[in-house]
Motif scaffolding. Sequence first.
Motif, PDB file in Angstrom:
ATOM      1  N   THR A   1       0.856  -1.183   0.000  1.00 25.30           N
ATOM      2  CA  THR A   1       0.000   0.000   0.000  1.00 25.30           C
ATOM      3  C   THR A   1       0.892   1.231   0.000  1.00 25.30           C
ATOM      4  O   THR A   1       2.106   1.143   0.235  1.00 25.30           O
ATOM      5  N   GLU A   2       0.314   2.388  -0.233  1.00 30.52           N
ATOM      6  CA  GLU A   2       1.111   3.616  -0.275  1.00 30.52           C
ATOM      7  C   GLU A   2       1.796   3.864   1.065  1.00 30.52           C
ATOM      8  O   GLU A   2       2.983   4.227   1.111  1.00 30.52           O
ATOM      9  N   ASP A   3       1.083   3.653   2.170  1.00 29.75           N
ATOM     10  CA  ASP A   3       1.675   3.869   3.499  1.00 29.75           C
ATOM     11  C   ASP A   3       2.811   2.890   3.754  1.00 29.75           C
ATOM     12  O   ASP A   3       3.863   3.266   4.293  1.00 29.75           O
ATOM     13  N   GLN A   4       2.594   1.612   3.362  1.00 31.91           N
ATOM     14  CA  GLN A   4       3.647   0.611   3.561  1.00 31.91           C
ATOM     15  C   GLN A   4       4.887   0.955   2.727  1.00 31.91           C
ATOM     16  O   GLN A   4       6.021   0.800   3.185  1.00 31.91           O
ATOM     17  N   ALA A   5       4.652   1.419   1.494  1.00 31.58           N
ATOM     18  CA  ALA A   5       5.767   1.778   0.623  1.00 31.58           C
ATOM     19  C   ALA A   5       6.560   2.944   1.207  1.00 31.58           C
ATOM     20  O   ALA A   5       7.802   2.949   1.193  1.00 31.58           O
ATOM     21  N   LYS A   6       5.845   3.952   1.733  1.00 33.74           N
ATOM     22  CA  LYS A   6       6.525   5.104   2.329  1.00 33.74           C
ATOM     23  C   LYS A   6       7.363   4.690   3.532  1.00 33.74           C
ATOM     24  O   LYS A   6       8.508   5.121   3.702  1.00 33.74           O
ATOM     25  N   GLU A   7       6.789   3.819   4.358  1.00 34.71           N
ATOM     26  CA  GLU A   7       7.512   3.374   5.559  1.00 34.71           C
ATOM     27  C   GLU A   7       8.772   2.603   5.177  1.00 34.71           C
ATOM     28  O   GLU A   7       9.846   2.828   5.745  1.00 34.71           O
ATOM     29  N   LYS A   8       8.640   1.715   4.186  1.00 39.35           N
ATOM     30  CA  LYS A   8       9.793   0.900   3.771  1.00 39.35           C
ATOM     31  C   LYS A   8      10.886   1.779   3.182  1.00 39.35           C
ATOM     32  O   LYS A   8      12.074   1.584   3.459  1.00 39.35           O
ATOM     33  N   ALA A   9      10.489   2.760   2.377  1.00 37.37           N
ATOM     34  CA  ALA A   9      11.475   3.635   1.743  1.00 37.37           C
ATOM     35  C   ALA A   9      12.127   4.561   2.762  1.00 37.37           C
ATOM     36  O   ALA A   9      13.350   4.776   2.738  1.00 37.37           O
ATOM     37  N   GLU A  10      11.328   5.116   3.672  1.00 37.87           N
ATOM     38  CA  GLU A  10      11.863   6.046   4.669  1.00 37.87           C
ATOM     39  C   GLU A  10      12.850   5.370   5.603  1.00 37.87           C
ATOM     40  O   GLU A  10      13.799   5.999   6.078  1.00 37.87           O
ATOM     41  N   ASN A  11      12.645   4.083   5.876  1.00 38.03           N
ATOM     42  CA  ASN A  11      13.594   3.346   6.718  1.00 38.03           C
ATOM     43  C   ASN A  11      14.964   3.254   6.063  1.00 38.03           C
ATOM     44  O   ASN A  11      15.972   3.048   6.744  1.00 38.03           O
ATOM     45  N   LEU A  12      15.000   3.398   4.717  1.00 34.02           N
ATOM     46  CA  LEU A  12      16.270   3.349   3.988  1.00 34.02           C
ATOM     47  C   LEU A  12      16.791   4.736   3.652  1.00 34.02           C
ATOM     48  O   LEU A  12      17.816   4.886   2.990  1.00 34.02           O
ATOM     49  N   GLY A  13      16.059   5.769   4.093  1.00 30.20           N
ATOM     50  CA  GLY A  13      16.492   7.133   3.800  1.00 30.20           C
ATOM     51  C   GLY A  13      16.023   7.632   2.450  1.00 30.20           C
ATOM     52  O   GLY A  13      16.606   8.576   1.899  1.00 30.20           O
ATOM     53  N   LEU A  14      14.981   7.025   1.893  1.00 31.00           N
ATOM     54  CA  LEU A  14      14.469   7.420   0.581  1.00 31.00           C
ATOM     55  C   LEU A  14      13.071   8.015   0.726  1.00 31.00           C
ATOM     56  O   LEU A  14      12.430   7.863   1.759  1.00 31.00           O
ATOM     57  N   ILE A  15      12.620   8.688  -0.324  1.00 30.01           N
ATOM     58  CA  ILE A  15      11.324   9.371  -0.307  1.00 30.01           C
ATOM     59  C   ILE A  15      10.419   8.740  -1.356  1.00 30.01           C
ATOM     60  O   ILE A  15      10.867   8.404  -2.456  1.00 30.01           O
ATOM     61  N   VAL A  16       9.155   8.601  -1.005  1.00 28.88           N
ATOM     62  CA  VAL A  16       8.172   8.063  -1.947  1.00 28.88           C
ATOM     63  C   VAL A  16       7.267   9.198  -2.418  1.00 28.88           C
ATOM     64  O   VAL A  16       6.774   9.981  -1.625  1.00 28.88           O
ATOM     65  N   LYS A  17       7.068   9.255  -3.748  1.00 32.13           N
ATOM     66  CA  LYS A  17       6.186  10.263  -4.338  1.00 32.13           C
ATOM     67  C   LYS A  17       5.071   9.566  -5.113  1.00 32.13           C
ATOM     68  O   LYS A  17       5.340   8.804  -6.040  1.00 32.13           O
ATOM     69  N   PHE A  18       3.828   9.831  -4.700  1.00 28.38           N
ATOM     70  CA  PHE A  18       2.675   9.267  -5.417  1.00 28.38           C
ATOM     71  C   PHE A  18       2.466  10.056  -6.712  1.00 28.38           C
ATOM     72  O   PHE A  18       2.359  11.271  -6.709  1.00 28.38           O
TER      73      PHE A  18
END
Length: 666
Positions: free
Chosen positions: A396-413
């Motif tokens: 999901t979008e929230d899961q993707a953001k959490e996974k990316a942020e844990n690696l220091g990355l940003i998710v853009k919808f």
Amino acid sequence: MIGKLLGNRYELLEKIGEGGMAEVYKARCKILNRIVAIKVLKNEFIEDEEFLMKFKNEAQAAASLNHPNIVNVYDVGQEDNVSYIVMEYIEGENLKDLIKKEGKMPEKRALKIIKQIAMALSEAHSKKIIHRDIKPHNIMVTKDSLVKVADFGIAKAATSSTITTVGDAIGSVHYFSPEQARGGYMDERSDIYSLGIVLYELLFGTLPFNGDTPVNIALKHLHSRVEIPKEMEGEISEGTKALILKMTQRSLDKRYLDVLSIVMDINNIEKDRPINNFQNNEEEKEFETKKILFGRDQIQSFKDDQYEEDEYEEDDLEEYIAEENKVLKKNKKVSTPKKRKKVSKSMTIFAIVSALIASLVFLGVFFVFAGPDFFPSNIFSFRSSSIETPSLLGLTEDQAKEKAENLGLIVKFVGEEENSRYAPGTVMRQDPGEGIKVKEGHEIEIFISKEREELVEIPNLIGGTLAEAIEVLEALGLEEIVEYRNSSDSEETVLEQRPSRGEEVSEGSQVRLVVSKGPEEILEVVPELIGKNLDEAKGSLGNFVLGDVGYNEDKDKPDGTVLSQTPRANTQAKQGSEISLIINRIERIEEPATRNMRLTIVLPEKDSVAIQIKDLTTGAIVYDQVIVPADLNGVLAVDLIGKAGESKEYEIFADSVSYARQRVDF
């Protein structure tokens, strides 16, 4: 073959093309009275089971596809050792001929063509069909600039076993993907590489790789990067440069994930928006790795594209490619092709490699015993400054953001797209994809899957009128596109439809209708009919028909003859059209019937008397005699003539003196 009737239905009219395994004819379908294209397998392949299978694969692959940018397949058959496929006839030319005629194309036009090809491939890829032979020769462009992809003759279902060998490579080597040239695993991204080569050719009017032999060209696809010609650097946008380089990456994983991503980036380029799909240093890293594997001298020869014919035999090259595959799969040392080189050169390379390995071993041992503190911090850094992008697909979008942020990355919808592979509300596509090295804080664009729209089943519209078809389509929420064509069918009759009956489309989709405008017009000279009577005029009509007949009066011309005609004599008009006539009709005035009426006069008593009767209407004397009253017993009877229905008044004179007046009704 010209004039041959296949399947008691298709009459071959003329040969319009030829490929490696088949000839293409223009033909007429006698049942539907329409022009079609028929691909006929060449005689030399009739007994070849392999080619028969490829021919059958083309029919099956193409028949399962229905898209405005894909040539439709109508029928397939076999008769008297003739195997054939009946296809949509395209009035236009193939893209290769267009390039030869016009040369390089403007960027805007080239991108529009590539976008349409990509949409066709998207339809094929959605059904897990890889084209495997994308090249300008297999792409038709109609007169109204509609692009049609043809020849799915070597198309294959995309499965885990989609691998082709060097000896069995099919298609055109100039457009081969590296994995196709190598004989390795292929998937939808192999079509993307070939499409990138087509875009290169459209923009620059030439191909990125050329050589004296097919194997020579295949090696260049394997070992050379596609580069933008320096003289063309300023003629295309930075976005389009990146588009070409991304599509033609030698590594499958570094290309676009799917063709829809290409369409989206083309849309961005057309709107002057940047695209961020390509890190140019990725190829260099791959290249440096190969330097370690193959050795400096050998890699330099690949980098400079120096493939001398006196150094390689084709068998040696195939052996080399096979050996290279082992390296790519097992990361082991590869044997070079059989080359006529000196032993001392081999020993030199061996010595260099041995020294390099010994140095690395020495440094490793030294580091273990001395520890990392021995080295200044500015000499070596053992922590990577880059992060590999994770896979966010299916989250999901929230899961993707959490996974990316844990690696220091940003998710853009970015947006939503229909997708049947991933559940609605989850990530169905990301850019960059998994495993790309980026810096901390880098942005990953994600696309969320949404439920597919309700589909509308296309009804059969063929045979009905255009008005009926429009009424049906409007009721279904569909839009019509009408194209007219001469036909023996009645005007406004629907001859063809795309999509076909039973196809399912989303509401608001367009349905293309081919409608009859009647037989083809044949002009003929109009005959001269003026001066003829009506019967003579009818006999002189020839291939025309009698239209309206009117009347006029001209007393100077014979009654009953033709005074004028429309259209005029000796002009040209459509054969079978009407000729209207004006006939001379002279009015005749019939005299009223006459009647005789008797006027009775009592005479004066005289021996003789002169009696006159005057018509007061006209002033005429209608009776004038001297009579003896005694002879007439004193009564005179005079018969007068007048027109039926007329009334007249008469004055009677006796010896020139008015004697009486009397009215007579006839």
